[in-house]
Design an enzyme around this catalytic site. Structure first.
Site, PDB file in Angstrom:
ATOM      1  N   LYS A  22       0.838  -1.208   0.000  1.00  0.00           N
ATOM      2  CA  LYS A  22       0.000   0.000   0.000  1.00  0.00           C
ATOM      3  C   LYS A  22       0.868   1.251   0.000  1.00  0.00           C
ATOM      4  O   LYS A  22       0.657   2.169  -0.800  1.00  0.00           O
ATOM      5  CB  LYS A  22      -0.901   0.022   1.224  1.00  0.00           C
ATOM      6  CG  LYS A  22      -1.560   1.380   1.505  1.00  0.00           C
ATOM      7  CD  LYS A  22      -2.423   1.409   2.738  1.00  0.00           C
ATOM      8  CE  LYS A  22      -1.782   1.918   3.968  1.00  0.00           C
ATOM      9  NZ  LYS A  22      -1.557   3.349   4.082  1.00  0.00           N
ATOM     10  N   ASN A  23       1.847   1.311   0.905  1.00  0.00           N
ATOM     11  CA  ASN A  23       2.588   2.572   1.077  1.00  0.00           C
ATOM     12  C   ASN A  23       3.582   2.840  -0.040  1.00  0.00           C
ATOM     13  O   ASN A  23       4.034   3.966  -0.198  1.00  0.00           O
ATOM     14  CB  ASN A  23       3.247   2.607   2.457  1.00  0.00           C
ATOM     15  CG  ASN A  23       2.187   2.721   3.555  1.00  0.00           C
ATOM     16  OD1 ASN A  23       1.038   3.084   3.290  1.00  0.00           O
ATOM     17  ND2 ASN A  23       2.562   2.395   4.777  1.00  0.00           N
ATOM     18  N   CYS A 117      -5.150   8.052   8.876  1.00  0.00           N
ATOM     19  CA  CYS A 117      -5.396   7.444  10.190  1.00  0.00           C
ATOM     20  C   CYS A 117      -5.218   8.478  11.302  1.00  0.00           C
ATOM     21  O   CYS A 117      -4.283   9.266  11.289  1.00  0.00           O
ATOM     22  CB  CYS A 117      -4.422   6.303  10.419  1.00  0.00           C
ATOM     23  SG  CYS A 117      -4.818   4.849   9.449  1.00  0.00           S
ATOM     24  N   ARG A 122      -0.473  15.111  12.921  1.00  0.00           N
ATOM     25  CA  ARG A 122       0.390  14.657  11.820  1.00  0.00           C
ATOM     26  C   ARG A 122       0.728  15.857  10.936  1.00  0.00           C
ATOM     27  O   ARG A 122       0.237  16.000   9.838  1.00  0.00           O
ATOM     28  CB  ARG A 122      -0.281  13.538  11.033  1.00  0.00           C
ATOM     29  CG  ARG A 122      -0.551  12.297  11.873  1.00  0.00           C
ATOM     30  CD  ARG A 122      -1.208  11.181  11.094  1.00  0.00           C
ATOM     31  NE  ARG A 122      -0.266  10.498  10.198  1.00  0.00           N
ATOM     32  CZ  ARG A 122      -0.620   9.452   9.445  1.00  0.00           C
ATOM     33  NH1 ARG A 122      -1.879   9.056   9.426  1.00  0.00           N
ATOM     34  NH2 ARG A 122       0.265   8.856   8.672  1.00  0.00           N
ATOM     35  N   ASP A 305       3.843   0.403  12.071  1.00  0.00           N
ATOM     36  CA  ASP A 305       2.618  -0.138  11.457  1.00  0.00           C
ATOM     37  C   ASP A 305       2.347  -1.572  11.868  1.00  0.00           C
ATOM     38  O   ASP A 305       1.293  -2.108  11.544  1.00  0.00           O
ATOM     39  CB  ASP A 305       2.703  -0.062   9.928  1.00  0.00           C
ATOM     40  CG  ASP A 305       2.654   1.362   9.444  1.00  0.00           C
ATOM     41  OD1 ASP A 305       2.933   1.606   8.256  1.00  0.00           O
ATOM     42  OD2 ASP A 305       2.366   2.265  10.264  1.00  0.00           O
ATOM     43  N   ARG A 397      -8.824  -0.022   3.825  1.00  0.00           N
ATOM     44  CA  ARG A 397      -7.889   0.955   3.238  1.00  0.00           C
ATOM     45  C   ARG A 397      -6.574   0.281   2.872  1.00  0.00           C
ATOM     46  O   ARG A 397      -5.868   0.738   1.978  1.00  0.00           O
ATOM     47  CB  ARG A 397      -7.627   2.091   4.233  1.00  0.00           C
ATOM     48  CG  ARG A 397      -8.804   3.001   4.482  1.00  0.00           C
ATOM     49  CD  ARG A 397      -8.402   4.160   5.348  1.00  0.00           C
ATOM     50  NE  ARG A 397      -7.174   4.745   4.831  1.00  0.00           N
ATOM     51  CZ  ARG A 397      -6.315   5.435   5.591  1.00  0.00           C
ATOM     52  NH1 ARG A 397      -6.554   5.608   6.876  1.00  0.00           N
ATOM     53  NH2 ARG A 397      -5.222   5.959   5.072  1.00  0.00           N
TER      54      ARG A 397
END
Ligand code: EPZ
Length: 427
Positions: A22-23, A117, A122, A305, A397
């Site tokens: 994903k990232n 999230c 952030r 994570d 997600r």
């Protein structure tokens, strides 16, 4: 809104295929903005964060063509304005990547403040620092970050602390800046290396990705390219922990074992057996799990994570475990939900003290963010009885086909739509 119902206590057995990261994918999909031709991306995970990214590109004028499962062609030559639609952008953190890519393409960018999230504050101060170093000015106007530059010039960027998104955005803005950019104190995650490899396949000149110093010589243009995204180390780690938590025996396929080293090392300390093959790992448990202490760190340390998932496993390990996660302000919001299932965890700021219990029991719980949701799935798989997980859109997600993959491993998991609740539409 959909819910998962998991009837736990069944050891997971069999094989699971890991999807694209994903990232890495959110960065690489957004990087196509810099290409002056079509890009073909393979191993793109079908998850809602990617759907949102693709929808944003489409709304801005890009053409998006699914070629086959997990393979898409993206042509961003139709994007003529550096403006990102507000509503979609605020749904995820990766929308901040539109800042660096649009700045690199247009010398301008107008991007809503990112969402993502809820892990505490952030900010994007380091991203803005990088853009300023390269010659851009910035202002925040009614929730939109506006960047502009006459030209972008190579420069030295020294990050005050390691930031994945800041490193990625600096790379985006530097690849076409005039001259040499040196990024110091850079993030070293596998997805940073994957992005650098993709940008270099488009004609960029990036050296040192994966180390803490990245050097980028600006080029005048970047062409379209075909690229395959790396497997997701966090998805893989999540299934590895699910195997240990259910005292199962699974083969996790399509992985890069080197990306999993910190997870493998910690699982072995806790008492799981991890057998590493070329592109798979086998995880099984023969003995009682034992306590371990954990501190999350930037790569190659233990990834934040994976903290909620590993902490969940430690609730079932003999003894007292100490977990420290100071990457984000608050990554323990899932603890209150685990307590409903009988976990014995106390949290003080960025430290959790976990007393191992003999078992967890099923209960109604709520996902508070992506990895917290994954942790609750693991808890439900291990617990006696039925666990009902609400707000599973968080989980979707970042985990492609999670219920199908778990069913293939023998899990008793069902998705139920709850009538009358708002349905979250990414596309
Ligand atoms: C990326 O978030 C990931 N998201 C996160 O994964 C991951 O947890 C994080 O990196 C750390 O590995 C994506 O890749 C889309 P950071 P990012 O910049 O880039 C602070 C998941 O579950 N900070 O490395 O936002 C920040 O608040 C998600 O897949 C500033 O203060 O992470 C945080 O406390 C969750 N100012 C810390 O640094 C800045 O300008 C690390 O953030 C930037 C960051």
């Amino acid at each position: 809104m959909d819910k998962f119902f998991i009837n736990g206590g069944i050891p997971l057995r069999g094989e699971v295929e890991i999807s694209g990261a994903k990232n890495a994918a959110v960065a690489i999909v957004t990087a196509t903005i810099l290409a002056e031709g079509p890009c073909i991306l393979e191993n793109v995970p079908e998850i809602s964060d990617i759907s949102i990214c693709l929808r944003m590109l489409f709304d801005m004028g890009a053409s998006i063509k699914p070629l086959k499962k997990n393979t898409i062609e993206i042509d961003t030559r139709g994007i003529k304005e550096p403006n990102v639609p507000y509503e979609l952008a605020r749904q995820m953190r990766a929308s901040s990547y539109f800042l660096g890519t649009l700045l690199g393409k247009f010398n301008k960018a107008n991007v809503p403040m990112p969402g993502g999230c809820d892990l505490g504050d952030r900010p994007i101060d380091q991203h803005l620092k990088a853009f300023r170093c390269l010659g851009a000015s910035d202002e925040i106007d009614h929730g939109v970050v506006r960047l502009s530059a006459d030209n972008l010039f190579g420069s030295q960027i020294y990050f005050d602390f390691i930031t994945v998104g800041g490193t990625i955005n600096a790379m985006f803005a530097a690849v076409k800046a005039q001259g040499l950019t040196i990024i110091e104190n850079a993030a070293k995650e596998p997805h940073i290396v994957d992005l650098a490899n993709f940008l270099n396949s488009m004609g960029a000149d990036i050296m040192g990705a994966g180390t803490d110093v990245i050097k980028i010589r600006g080029v005048s243009s970047l062409k379209g390219a075909t690229y395959t995204i790396i497997p997701d180390q966090i998805e893989a780690g999540t299934y590895m922990i699910a195997a240990a938590a259910t005292k199962g025996d699974i083969l996790v396929k399509n992985v890069i074992p080197k990306h999993l080293e910190s997870i493998t090392a910690k699982l072995r300390i806790i008492g799981a057996t991890v057998v590493e093959n070329d592109d798979s790992v086998r995880v099984f448990v023969e003995n009682q799990l034992v306590k371990a202490n954990l501190k999350t760190m930037p790569h190659p340390g233990f990834p934040t994570d994976m903290q909620p998932q590993m902490s969940t496993l430690l609730t079932l390990a003999d003894g007292t475990s100490i977990v420290t996660d100071d990457i984000f302000d608050n990554r323990f919001r899932y603890v209150a939900e685990l307590r409903r299932m009988g976990a014995d965890i106390s949290v003080d700021g960025k430290v959790a003290v976990i007393e191992g219990v003999g078992e967890l029991t099923g209960a109604p719980v709520k996902a508070t963010d992506l990895r917290a949701g994954a942790a609750l799935v693991i808890a439900g798989l291990a617990a006696n009885g039925v666990t009902e997980i609400d707000d599973i859109y968080h989980i979707e997600r970042g985990y492609e086909c999670i219920e199908e993959k778990l069913k293939q491993l023998g899990a008793d998991i069902k998705r139920k739509s709850i009538p009358g609740t708002a349905v979250r539409q990414a596309l």
